[in-house]
Write an enzyme that holds these catalytic residues in place. Sequence first.
Site, PDB file in Angstrom:
ATOM      1  N   PHE A 119     146.271 -42.033  15.240  1.00  0.00           N
ATOM      2  CA  PHE A 119     147.569 -42.160  14.586  1.00  0.00           C
ATOM      3  C   PHE A 119     147.866 -40.854  13.865  1.00  0.00           C
ATOM      4  O   PHE A 119     147.431 -40.633  12.735  1.00  0.00           O
ATOM      5  CB  PHE A 119     147.539 -43.340  13.619  1.00  0.00           C
ATOM      6  CG  PHE A 119     148.872 -43.641  13.003  1.00  0.00           C
ATOM      7  CD1 PHE A 119     149.948 -43.975  13.801  1.00  0.00           C
ATOM      8  CD2 PHE A 119     149.043 -43.591  11.635  1.00  0.00           C
ATOM      9  CE1 PHE A 119     151.179 -44.241  13.245  1.00  0.00           C
ATOM     10  CE2 PHE A 119     150.264 -43.859  11.060  1.00  0.00           C
ATOM     11  CZ  PHE A 119     151.341 -44.191  11.872  1.00  0.00           C
ATOM     12  N   ALA A 120     148.579 -39.956  14.531  1.00  0.00           N
ATOM     13  CA  ALA A 120     148.828 -38.613  14.017  1.00  0.00           C
ATOM     14  C   ALA A 120     150.001 -38.632  13.030  1.00  0.00           C
ATOM     15  O   ALA A 120     151.032 -39.261  13.284  1.00  0.00           O
ATOM     16  CB  ALA A 120     149.140 -37.657  15.168  1.00  0.00           C
ATOM     17  N   HIS A 121     149.830 -37.920  11.902  1.00  0.00           N
ATOM     18  CA  HIS A 121     150.871 -37.868  10.885  1.00  0.00           C
ATOM     19  C   HIS A 121     150.524 -36.799   9.863  1.00  0.00           C
ATOM     20  O   HIS A 121     149.407 -36.284   9.842  1.00  0.00           O
ATOM     21  CB  HIS A 121     151.009 -39.229  10.183  1.00  0.00           C
ATOM     22  CG  HIS A 121     149.764 -39.647   9.465  1.00  0.00           C
ATOM     23  ND1 HIS A 121     148.671 -40.147  10.128  1.00  0.00           N
ATOM     24  CD2 HIS A 121     149.422 -39.613   8.158  1.00  0.00           C
ATOM     25  CE1 HIS A 121     147.711 -40.424   9.262  1.00  0.00           C
ATOM     26  NE2 HIS A 121     148.137 -40.094   8.054  1.00  0.00           N
ATOM     27  N   ALA A 122     151.471 -36.509   9.010  1.00  0.00           N
ATOM     28  CA  ALA A 122     151.258 -35.617   7.870  1.00  0.00           C
ATOM     29  C   ALA A 122     152.139 -36.125   6.733  1.00  0.00           C
ATOM     30  O   ALA A 122     152.823 -37.139   6.868  1.00  0.00           O
ATOM     31  CB  ALA A 122     151.608 -34.181   8.237  1.00  0.00           C
TER      32      ALA A 122
END
Length: 275
Positions: free
Chosen positions: A66-69
């Site tokens: 789950f890619a995020h920033a």
Amino acid sequence: MPQLTELLPVEAIRLDAPAPDWQGAIRAAGDLLVANGVSTDAYTQEMLRTVEENGPYIVVAPGFAFAHARPSPAVRHTGMSWVRLVEPVPFGHDTNDPVRLVVALAATDASAHTEAMGALARLLADPETVEALDQAPTPESVRQILVAAKEPAASVEPTGPAAARAAGASGSGSGSGGSGGTHTILTVCGNGVGTSLFLKSTLDKVLDRWKWSRYVNTEATDTISAKGKASQAVAILTSREIAKALGDVGVPVRVIEDFTNTKEVDAALRDLYDV
């Protein structure tokens, strides 16, 4: 709040995408966000930097990252992308590698996507739904599966002495993580807007099934904030990488390997409450 399918248009779904490594997998998801006007290339770089700085904690379930920033000026509006890789790639996670599915989130704030995270966590907790998504032939069919996904089966509610201990802790006030008749469990990730919300959704699901939600408040937060909030909590649930970063915070820290697995979270709670 926006529903999952509102944040994930069919144009943001790509199937059988090639990627040489985890960086390429995140870039593929970031490119879809950019193509759909959700974010800029700078946000993709921020997603990559999150893993470089905090490790592969974004791999929250077997085969799923789950890619995020953090919310930033690089995010134009809240949205998601979905990339199923043609071949899985390792992210460096001890138990959940290799990754075949990368879902990316770009959020304008820390709360607008909470409902969507809960929906995603619930559908990825169902093995039949995961298998259907893995076999879906087109982006349109992925969307149809997301719309039709059902709730997984409920777990068993603890009763007797365990419930009494929770009720007793809920009334104990400060010093037991208590406030206003509840006590608090923190879910923690590197920036507080993505995987911690994912884990919070699974934790809330277990507490609802136990009928303990009136006793336990849950809060998703980031690593830095968690160190300050730990004294007001009864426990922390997080990934192995973030647990190492937290160190000794004076309350029990339980590592969850699969953030979508209600059975694993259930077991962690049973251990905490000696059920």
